[in-house]
Every structure is written in structure tokens, then in C-alpha cells.
Write a protein that holds these residues in place. Structure first.
Motif, PDB file in Angstrom:
ATOM      1  N   LEU A   2       1.746  11.300  23.605  1.00  0.00           N
ATOM      2  CA  LEU A   2       2.623  12.442  23.839  1.00  0.00           C
ATOM      3  C   LEU A   2       2.537  13.464  22.696  1.00  0.00           C
ATOM      4  O   LEU A   2       2.605  14.675  22.934  1.00  0.00           O
ATOM      5  N   GLY A   3       2.342  12.966  21.485  1.00  0.00           N
ATOM      6  CA  GLY A   3       2.248  13.860  20.328  1.00  0.00           C
ATOM      7  C   GLY A   3       1.117  14.860  20.495  1.00  0.00           C
ATOM      8  O   GLY A   3       1.266  16.045  20.208  1.00  0.00           O
ATOM      9  N   VAL A  22       8.598  12.054  18.845  1.00  0.00           N
ATOM     10  CA  VAL A  22       8.276  11.403  20.114  1.00  0.00           C
ATOM     11  C   VAL A  22       7.593  10.063  19.851  1.00  0.00           C
ATOM     12  O   VAL A  22       7.114   9.803  18.748  1.00  0.00           O
ATOM     13  N   THR A  23       7.550   9.234  20.877  1.00  0.00           N
ATOM     14  CA  THR A  23       6.913   7.931  20.750  1.00  0.00           C
ATOM     15  C   THR A  23       5.465   8.106  20.312  1.00  0.00           C
ATOM     16  O   THR A  23       4.764   8.971  20.832  1.00  0.00           O
ATOM     17  N   GLY A  24       5.042   7.307  19.378  1.00  0.00           N
ATOM     18  CA  GLY A  24       3.657   7.387  18.918  1.00  0.00           C
ATOM     19  C   GLY A  24       3.468   8.422  17.834  1.00  0.00           C
ATOM     20  O   GLY A  24       2.415   8.483  17.236  1.00  0.00           O
ATOM     21  N   GLY A  25       4.478   9.231  17.606  1.00  0.00           N
ATOM     22  CA  GLY A  25       4.372  10.232  16.544  1.00  0.00           C
ATOM     23  C   GLY A  25       3.534  11.416  16.957  1.00  0.00           C
ATOM     24  O   GLY A  25       3.027  11.473  18.077  1.00  0.00           O
ATOM     25  N   PRO A  26       3.411  12.392  16.038  1.00  0.00           N
ATOM     26  CA  PRO A  26       2.674  13.617  16.379  1.00  0.00           C
ATOM     27  C   PRO A  26       1.169  13.377  16.393  1.00  0.00           C
ATOM     28  O   PRO A  26       0.694  12.287  16.077  1.00  0.00           O
ATOM     29  N   ALA A  27       0.434  14.410  16.754  1.00  0.00           N
ATOM     30  CA  ALA A  27      -1.018  14.338  16.751  1.00  0.00           C
ATOM     31  C   ALA A  27      -1.497  13.834  15.400  1.00  0.00           C
ATOM     32  O   ALA A  27      -0.990  14.232  14.365  1.00  0.00           O
ATOM     33  N   LEU A  63      -9.932  22.347  28.250  1.00  0.00           N
ATOM     34  CA  LEU A  63     -10.889  21.322  28.678  1.00  0.00           C
ATOM     35  C   LEU A  63     -10.462  19.953  28.158  1.00  0.00           C
ATOM     36  O   LEU A  63     -10.617  18.933  28.842  1.00  0.00           O
ATOM     37  N   LEU A  64      -9.888  19.953  26.943  1.00  0.00           N
ATOM     38  CA  LEU A  64      -9.406  18.680  26.400  1.00  0.00           C
ATOM     39  C   LEU A  64      -8.243  18.153  27.236  1.00  0.00           C
ATOM     40  O   LEU A  64      -8.152  16.952  27.515  1.00  0.00           O
ATOM     41  N   VAL A  65      -7.379  19.072  27.664  1.00  0.00           N
ATOM     42  CA  VAL A  65      -6.266  18.660  28.531  1.00  0.00           C
ATOM     43  C   VAL A  65      -6.822  18.042  29.819  1.00  0.00           C
ATOM     44  O   VAL A  65      -6.357  16.999  30.279  1.00  0.00           O
ATOM     45  N   LEU A  82      -1.053  20.286  21.873  1.00  0.00           N
ATOM     46  CA  LEU A  82      -1.834  21.208  22.714  1.00  0.00           C
ATOM     47  C   LEU A  82      -0.944  22.281  23.338  1.00  0.00           C
ATOM     48  O   LEU A  82      -1.319  23.458  23.394  1.00  0.00           O
ATOM     49  N   ILE A  83       0.253  21.883  23.767  1.00  0.00           N
ATOM     50  CA  ILE A  83       1.171  22.873  24.344  1.00  0.00           C
ATOM     51  C   ILE A  83       1.558  23.889  23.275  1.00  0.00           C
ATOM     52  O   ILE A  83       1.514  25.096  23.486  1.00  0.00           O
TER      53      ILE A  83
END
Lengths: 588, 403
Positions: free
Chosen positions: A169-170, A142-147, A236-238, A175-176
Motif C-alpha cells: 500500500l505504501g 499504512v500497513t507495510g510502511g511507506p515505499a 506503466l508501473l501501476v 505513486l498516487i
């Protein structure tokens, strides 16, 4: 039971509710994720041994977004790789892969049950795991790469895309994926606990259970109690990320298009997240480690042809470790500005864990003493586990001591410590388990010689990779540095990094032997006898062919503990658990 | 020679060799058909010997590494409390090494000694209470000692009263550099907050003057926007401007509220603060460092002083220490000389100038973004006289009230 139903391809191989098939599904998925995580580590080890060099493999695997124009890895890509390497190894390989495989395979078979308490929940557990694995891997594209905020995803870094590209998005996908993973782990864990408590066969009292069962039982309890806390931390982070709440955020200013913006978040505390995270994070270490220790206990006893030394002390230590693991999380946070007195409490509880750990080590060594050791690859890996558990555990005495932690916190010393004590020990336990129970899963033996080659290669490379890292840490090199040549004083560390990378990459390649052996033996391996290791536990009384319900007739009744090896007065050097006590025979 | 190229060749070769070996081994083992995949006395013996060797190889590897890389590890501590920490370190490390050097060879030695043989029977023993109590008691006693010793040092290092008599310096973190603020003549750091940020006031120090300038600036912006709004015909653009006005009014309000929450005395104490990009520390003078971050968590790591503390947005943290060696003194340490020489040799090998000298540094040690690896600040430890001169120079241009 199942043989009343007609099986089709889907119900047999895909949406199976049979614990043995689900165990194999977990194992294969875990192995696949393991390969992914290992390749990631090989990639960043190339960068570290040779900073700023061209990396065509990276570009080939993940596309040009991950490399600079000159073809070298970008700093963002480096952080993405270490983050996902850690996440996959800790959660997907050593939690899902390890517990999922051996808990599912062994609980019903070793306890004498037809299947898990809920086959349906068990199936769901696997499919949630599968889905979360897919999403984690998808996040690379995804755009920006993973976490990219480290596997511990501390906010504010993980909360704002402005801080790092990977927090876009990463991070959402991370988180999902983790949420699904937690659901999977809870479904599995509840199932394990219920099955162990309720479905033991006649005569299988808790104190006759093999140690594998005790380890898995305590592991499942740890998981059920601690994973929900990670779930709430993630939720909570979400909220902070998407709904403008301020659980973790306060007084933050970031540049947006070159203009400094003060964010509206106010009053939150980033340290709160760390408390929640490590409340799972520390028990997680033992969620990873205990099943490996359980597997090892079983394998060392069987192949020493001796009872495990101090069975009750082993159970006691498992419980002590499990209990203490819930009250030590603060040792990850000594230098967050936490009240020093609170730090003292955590030093106390943390160093206490060394006592049950030491008991376990002594018991393993005592089990080897005057045994008749059969060096199967499983046994070799188990002995290697005891070695890494000693070597890695000892440095825990330094990191758990807050005053010493000040100077090695977040350096390579920590990386060395947890890779040896948790990473290697758990991986060795998992590999030992695969070699040992492969015949139970596939009805064939794995090739012995390839097993030996794999073991020795892996063992040497494992120590070669992680031992030198202590020296990097003692030189003051922080972890997660893309390139240590930004500091002239660290230039001379390159010689250590080259050694580490050489062993890491060689070690990764050696795993090819294992995978070859694994898949080759599935079709070409020697057909296994019913009880190839002359073991006492119940799983070897079931027929080699997998059938629904595990035993064709009655479930065997248990008359003794699992460790009657080389019992005086017996002809054979093993007495399976379902053999009744002879007249005048004491239980042990 | 390009190392990467060599590495690739090595990897390539290894892959090929590995594959060949795999195939060869498979063939060999299937040719030996009959008793394959069964552990024999012979394989037990070979593996037993290899395990025995491993135990000592591990010990040898350990000593080899120490001899090879020992000089790279951190040298004598350059701070007062660092001596305490290093004593604790040496004690713990000594203990660990002894246990490591005993247990591993014993483990692997047992593996060799009791390797399986066909006609042997293992000794049946399930537990031994006396032995178990003994090896529970010994670690308990040793660990109790370590815990007490460790906590004593920890108590000394983190005692809140340590800051007394120290000079106050704020270390301010942001992506991806450090700024330092000296407390000035009154030795009191004024309050700082991100809402007070301005290009001329990067640390957001709260003083009356700063408030005046920034508040007027905001007022002016609002007035200009209001004028614009009167002449703007486009409804869309009107909306943007009125939104901006609302935002700035809200900002103004919070700005004022924060300002009013800071006492006048504190606002005064910020005026003589000095903001610089390098840390100068006087030798043998206690330093009380306060840490702040404006964006994500950073960690101020000063390995030579055995000092580290996280910088957390929204939280003020502190670490107190006393440097005991000037930069010049440290440069004379033989291990440091060796390390610098090695670094220069490597740099020259890369075609760069090899004229690096040792300097203390402050590193970021908490993942903070893509340039995390390059977030550093030089620390210079000098004599009190040199420090006074330096600070005076800085005060002329870098003092808050002069900025």
C-alpha cells in the motif's frame, strides 16, 4: 482587479489566487516537508553512527512497527526512511518548495505583471502539491510502511509486495502522491512559461530580464518536457502492479509462504523503467539547481554592487545546461548492462555539461572581483552555493566517466557528490532566496545576527556531513546499507560515520535558529523599507504592503537591464530598471 | 561506554545550548536596537575574515581527512584492467583536487578582499569577451582530453572480445545471497531459466535430465490431482483442485516450450556445470562472469577488482576481468594490515572475537530488499594449482549431472 472584491478569510489565506500568497503557501509547505525529511535523515544517521542501537525517538514518532523488539531500527524502516527522505527532498522541498515559492513570487513582480497568467491554475497547482504532500506523509502510517525501494523506485523491487513490505500500500500511495505532484508541477510550469512569454511589462525585453527569470523560464520548460515521462513511467508501473501487465517484469521467481512461485509476467524489461525514470531524473537535477543558480546570480550581483559578469554567457550556459540535461540520462545506468557504445555517447554528453557549469562559476567569481561586497545572510549563502557547486561539480567528472563509475557507482561517493552539488547548492540557494526576499514577502527584515549564526553553523555542518562521505565511497561502501558492520572490513569505517552523523544531527538542530528567526521576524522583525538591499529589479518598486495587482497605479516601464550597479557617472550605486536612460547614456 | 547514550547527551546539550543562545542573541540584538539588521562595515569585516579562513579551512579539512582516512580507501587494484582504471582515476582526481584547491580559496579570498566598505565603489564591468573565450576554451580542451582518455579505458574494459580465453562463471543473484556456477570441462555454461527451478536445481539449469525429472514430477502432480478430483464431493474444493490442474498443465506446456527452444548442444553443456556458494578464482587467469537474477535487480560489486555489473531479471549481463593478486598477497598490503588491525580492535571493543582476516568479497550494490546490506559472497583468489584441486573437489558433489 482584486480590490473590487470583498476578501474573506478563505479567499485571502486558503484558496487565494494571488501569486504572492500562493508563493508563501508553497514556502511554508516546502519548509514543513523539509523538516520532515531532515528529521528522517537525523534518524537514519543515528543508526549509521551507532548500528543496532535503541532508537526511542523513532518509536515515538512512527510507532513500534519501525523498531525491533530490542528497540533498534529495523532494516525495513531504514530503507523506508532513506526512500522518503530522498523523495521529499528532491521533489517536495527542492522542486515544489523552491520553484513554487520563487517562481510564483518573482515572475509577476520582476517582470511587471499584475499576477500570473492564470491565477486559478496557480491555485490548483498549490492544492495538488498540498494534497500530494499529505498523501506522502500519510504513507508512513499504512500497513507495510511507506515505499522502501529507494527514491528511484526501480522495479521489480517496487512492483511486488513479496519483494519488500514497502511495495504494498505504501508504494500505491507513493505513486498516487507523485502523480498529483506531477499535475501540480505541470500546472505551475505552464503558467510560468506563459507568464514570462506574454506578461512582461513595457520595455522588459527578454534580454533585459533578471537572470532569476531566465533560470525559472528554462526550469519550467525542463519540467513541462520531462515530468510527463515520469508520469507515464509511473502509470506503466501501476499497470504492472495491479493489472498483470509486463512492461518491466520478466522471468521472476519469489517465495510466497516459503514456496517458490514463478510469476506470470514475461517479456518486460526492468531497464526500460530506468530509461524512463532518468529521462525525468536527470533534467530534475537541473530543475532543482537552476532556480537556485538564478537566485544566486541576482543576489551576488546586488550585494557585490556590480553587474553580473557575462550576462549573455550566463543565459547561454543556462540554455546549454538545460539542453544537455536531456541527453545525459544514461550516465545513471552505465552498469545496467547497457551497450558499452551507448555508454560512450553518454560519457561524451555528460562531461560536456562541465563547460557551461565552469563558465557559470568563473562568472560568479569574476562578479565578486573588485566588488563592494555586502555580506547579508543571503549573500553568504550565495557564496557558499558557489563553493558547493565547485566542490560537488568536480566529482561529477569522475562519476560521468563510465570507466571510473564502475567502481564508485551506487557507493557513498555518489551520495557525497549529489548531496553537495545538488542538495546543498539548491538548499543554499533556497535559503539565500528566503533571506533576500523575506522583506518582499512579509514586509519585515529577518534578524541579521541570527542569520549569521544560522549561516555559519549550516555551512560548517554541511561540509562536515558530506565531504567525509567521499572517503566512505572510495573505501567501497555501498549506499543504502542499513548496517555496514555485516562486513568486518567495513568495521573501521565507523569513525567516518560518526563524524558524518555528528555534523548531520548538529546541522539539523541549527536549523531551529532559522525557523525561529523566520516566524519571530514575521511579527517582531524590523519593518522593511521599500528597497532594503538597494536593488535594481522591479519587485522593489512595488509597495511593501501586498495589494492585488502589485502596483497601485500604472505598472512601471522598463528602460534598462537589471544590473546597472555602480555605473560610472551615477550618484547612487544602483539604478532601478524603471529609471529612464539619461541623455547620452549607453545601455551597458 | 554506550556510545548511543553519549550521542543522546550531546544532542540534548546541543539543543539546550542552541535554545539559550537563540534567546540570548535575540535579546542582545534588540538591545542594540538602532542600526540592527543592517549590514555594517564591521559585520562585513568579520564575515569577510571568516570567509577567508573558510577557504583555507576547507583545504585543511581535506588534507586532514586524507591523512586520517586515506588508508581506508581501496588499495592497489587486484585486477589487470583495474590498473588502467586507477591510472585514469589518479589523473582525473589529481586534476579535480588542483582545481578544488585553487578555486575555493580564490572564491573566499575574493570575498575577503572585496568586502564592502562605506566609501568604496565597485568597479563597473559587465563582460570581457577575451577573458570569457579563454575560460571557455580551457575547460573545453581539458575535458576533450579527459573524454578521449576515459573512452579509451572504457573501450578496453568493456570490449566484447575480452571474454576470449576466459573461464566462464555465472554469478546468480537472489534475495539475499549469491550462487556461482562454473562452466565445467567444456567451459560452456548451459542455459538457465526460472521455470526450471527446483530445490535440487536452484539455478534452473536446463538439461535433459533436469527436464525429465521435473516434467515427470509435474505429470505426477497432475495425475494425483485428477484422481483426487474424482473422489472429491465438496464443490468448492473441486474447483480449487481443477484450477490447480489447469495451472499445472499450463506450466507443463510452457516448461516444454522453453525446453524445446534450447538446442541439444546447449542442454548438454549444462550437465558438467558446477554450482557452488563461494567464488574461487585462479590468479592471472581471465574470468568471464555472466550475471543473472531471479527476483529483483541486484548489483555484483567487487571493489578490489574494480568490477561491477547489475544482475537484472530477464537479462544476461557480463563482466570480464583478470585477478592479479591472490588473497594471501593482498593480506600483506600494509594499508590492509592496518585496516584489519583497526577492525579487530573495534570488534574486541564490542566484546567479539577480533580474528578477522582480509578477504575479497562480492557485495550487493543495488537496493534489493531488507537484507540488502548483508548480501555477500566470499571471493578467494588462489594459484592455478590450488584452483584446479578445489574445482575437482567441488565437481564430485556439486556438478549438475550428479545432483
Amino acid at each position: 482587479m482584486g480590490h473590487h472584491h470583498k476578501e474573506n478569510f478563505f479567499s485571502k489565506y486558503i484558496f487565494s489566487m494571488d501569486h504572492k500568497m500562493i508563493a508563501k503557501q508553497f514556502l511554508l509547505t516546502g519548509m514543513f516537508m523539509g523538516v520532515v525529511a531532515m528529521v528522517l535523515s537525523a534518524l537514519f544517521r543515528m543508526q549509521l553512527a551507532n548500528p543496532g542501537s535503541k532508537n526511542p525517538i523513532l518509536e515515538f514518532l512512527l510507532g513500534s512497527n519501525y523498531v525491533t523488539e530490542a528497540g533498534a531500527m529495523t532494516p525495513d524502516a531504514y530503507l523506508a526512511l532513506v526512500t522518503i527522505h530522498g523523495t521529499i527532498m528532491v521533489f517536495f522541498v527542492l522542486t515544489g518548495g523552491l520553484s513554487g515559492t520563487f517562481a510564483n513570487l518573482l515572475i509577476p513582480l520582476q517582470l511587471g505583471a499584475r499576477d500570473m497568467a492564470s491565477g486559478f491554475m496557480n491555485m490548483l497547482s498549490y492544492w495538488f502539491f498540498f494534497l500530494s504532500s499529505l498523501i506522502m506523509i500519510a504513507s508512513f502510517f499504512v500497513t507495510g510502511g511507506p515505499a522502501s525501494a529507494g527514491w528511484t523506485i526501480y522495479p521489480p523491487l517496487s512492483a511486488m509486495e513479496l519483494a519488500i513490505d514497502g511495495s504494498g500500500l505504501g508504494m500505491d500511495l507513493w505513486l498516487i502522491s507523485m502523480t498529483l505532484f506531477i499535475v501540480s508541477s505541470l500546472l505551475g510550469g505552464l503558467n510560468y512559461i506563459v507568464t514570462i512569454l506574454n506578461l512582461r511589462t513595457k520595455g522588459m525585453s527578454m534580454t533585459r530580464m533578471p537572470l532569476t527569470m531566465w533560470a525559472i523560464f528554462v526550469t519550467a520548460i525542463l519540467g513541462v518536457l520531462s515530468f510527463p515521462v515520469l508520469l507515464s513511467a509511473a502509470l506503466l508501473l501501476v499497470f504492472d502492479r495491479t493489472m498483470g501487465t509486463s512492461f518491466y517484469l520478466s522471468d521472476i521467481m519469489l517465495a510466497e509462504n516459503g514456496i517458490m512461485q514463478v510469476l506470470a509476467h514475461d517479456g518486460g524489461s526492468p531497464v526500460l523503467f530506468q530509461h524512463l525514470f532518468w529521462f525525468l531524473g536527470h533534467p530534475e537535477v537541473y530543475i532543482v539547481l537552476l532556480p537556485a543558480l538564478g537566485i544566486t546570480s541576482e543576489i551576488i550581483a546586488t550585494n557585490s554592487r556590480k553587474p553580473i559578469f557575462g550576462y549573455r554567457a550566463m543565459i547561454g550556459s543556462i540554455f546549454a545546461i538545460g539542453f544537455l540535461s536531456f541527453i545525459v540520462w544514461g550516465h545513471h545506468m552505465f552498469i545496467t548492462g547497457m551497450n558499452p557504445f551507448l555508454g560512450s555517447v553518454f560519457v561524451f554528453t555528460t562531461l560536456l555539461i562541465a563547460i557551461p557549469s565552469a563558465i557559470k562559476v568563473f562568472n560568479y567569481i569574476a562578479t565578486l572581483w573588485r566588488g563592494n561586497l555586502q555580506f547579508t545572510p543571503a549573500m553568504l549563502f550565495s557564496i557558499a552555493l558557489v563553493s558547493t557547486f565547485i566542490t560537488g561539480g568536480l566529482t561529477g567528472l569522475i562519476l560521468g566517466d563510465s570507466a571510473l563509475d564502475i567502481n564508485v557507482h551506487d557507493t557513498y561517493f555518489v551520495v557525497a557528490h549529489f548531496h553537495i552539488v545538488m542538495g546543498l547548492s539548491a538548499i543554499f540557494g533556497m535559503l539565500a532566496g528566503v533571506y533576500h526576499w523575506y522583506p518582499r514577502m512579509y514586509g519585515r527584515l529577518m534578524n541579521l545576527k541570527l542569520g549569521y549564526v544560522h549561516f555559519w553553523g549550516t555551512f560548517i555542518c554541511a561540509y562536515g556531513t558530506f565531504f567525509p562521505m567521499h572517503f566512505l565511497g572510495m573505501a567501497g561502501l555501498p549506499r543504502r546499507y542499513y548496517d555496514n558492520t555485516a562486513y568486518p572490513m567495513f568495521e573501521s569505517l565507523i569513525s567516518i560515520n560518526e563524524v558524518v552523523s555528528f555534523f548531520a544531527i548538529t546541522g539539523a538542530i541549527i536549523q531551529v535558529i532559522f525557523f525561529f528567526n523566520f516566524f519571530y521576524s514575521m511579527y517582531r522583525g524590523t519593518k522593511s523599507p521599500q528597497n532594503p538591499w538597494k536593488s535594481n529589479t522591479l519587485e522593489w518598486t512595488a509597495p511593501v504592503e501586498h495589494i492585488h495587482g502589485n502596483w497601485p497605479g500604472e505598472i512601471p516601464t522598463v528602460h534598462r537591464w537589471a544590473y546597472d550597479y555602480s555605473k560610472p557617472g551615477k550618484k547612487e550605486d544602483f539604478v532601478p530598471q524603471n529609471v529612464p536612460l539619461s541623455k547620452g547614456e549607453k545601455e551597458h | 561506554m554506550d556510545l548511543n547514550f553519549i550521542l543522546k547527551i550531546v544532542i540534548g546539550l546541543l539543543v539546550i545550548i542552541t535554545f539559550f543562545q537563540v534567546i540570548r542573541l535575540i535579546e542582545l540584538s534588540s538591545r542594540l536596537a538602532e542600526n540592527k539588521d543592517e549590514v555594517t562595515d564591521r559585520s562585513n569585516k568579520i564575515n569577510g575574515i571568516l570567509l577567508f579562513i573558510s577557504g583555507f579551512a576547507l583545504v585543511a579539512f581535506f588534507f586532514w581527512q586524507r591523512a586520517q582516512w586515506g588508508y581506508l580507501t581501496l588499495q592497489d587494484p587486484a585486477s589487470e584492467h583495474g590498473v588502467l582504471i586507477d591510472q585514469l582515476w589518479d589523473t582525473t582526481m589529481g586534476l579535480i583536487i588542483v582545481v578544488f584547491l585553487i578555486l575555493n580559496p580564490v572564491l573566499f579570498g575574493f570575498a575577503f578582499l572585496y568586502r564592502g566598505r562605506k566609501n568604496r565603489k565597485a568597479y563597473f564591468i559587465s563582460h570581457n569577451n577575451k577573458l570569457e573565450i579563454f575560460w571557455t576554451a580551457v575547460p573545453t580542451v581539458v575535458l576533450s582530453g579527459l573524454i578521449v582518455y576515459g573512452l579509451m579505458v572504457w573501450g578496453d574494459v568493456t570490449n566484447v572480445n575480452n571474454a576470449k580465453g576466459g573461464i566462464f562463471i555465472e554469478v546468480y543473484a537472489k534475495q539475499f545471497n549469491w550462487t556461482a556456477r562454473y562452466a565445467g570441462e567444456d567451459n560452456k555454461l548451459g542455459d538457465g531459466h526460472v521455470r526450471f527451478y527446483a530445490p535440487t536445481n536452484p539455478l534452473g539449469v536446463v538439461t535433459d535430465n533436469m527436464y525429465k525429472i521435473q516434467s515427470e514430477d509435474l505429470d505426477e502432480k497432475i495425475i494425483i490431482d485428477k484422481e483426487k478430483l474424482l473422489v472429491e464431493k465438496n464443490i468448492g474444493k473441486q474447483k480449487t483442485i481443477s484450477d490447480r490442474i489447469d495451472r499445472n498443465i499450463a506450466k507443463q506446456k510452457m516448461f516444454k516450450a522453453y525446453y524445446n527452444s534450447i538446442s541439444e548442444e546447449e542442454r548438454k553443456s549444462g550437465e558438467d556445470d558446477i554450482v557452488v556458494a563461494e567464488l574461487y578464482l585462479p590468479v592471472n587467469q581471465k574470468v568471464a562472469m555472466k550475471f543473472r537474477s531471479q527476483d529483483v535487480i541486484h548489483s555484483a560489486y567487487m571493489p578490489h577488482f574494480r568490477a561491477q555489473m547489475n544482475c537484472v531479471p530477464g537479462l544476461s549481463t557480463q563482466f570480464v576481468f583478470t585477478p592479479t593478486k591472490t588473497t594471501e598477497e593482498m593480506r600483506k598490503n600494509p594499508d590492509i594490515i592496518k585496516q584489519v588491525k583497526e577492525a579487530n580492535r573495534i570488534l574486541e571493543g564490542k566484546g567479539q572475537q577480533g580474528n578477522v582476516e582480509f578477504d575479497y568479497s562480492l557485495l550487493c550494490n543495488k537496493i534489493c530488499g531488507n537484507a540488502h546490506y548483508n548480501m555477500k559472497m566470499k571471493i578467494v583468489v588462489v594459484s592455478q594449482e590450488e584452483y584446479d584441486i578445489w574445482l575437482k573437489e567441488q565437481a564430485e558433489t556439486r556438478m549438475i549431472k550428479n545432483m
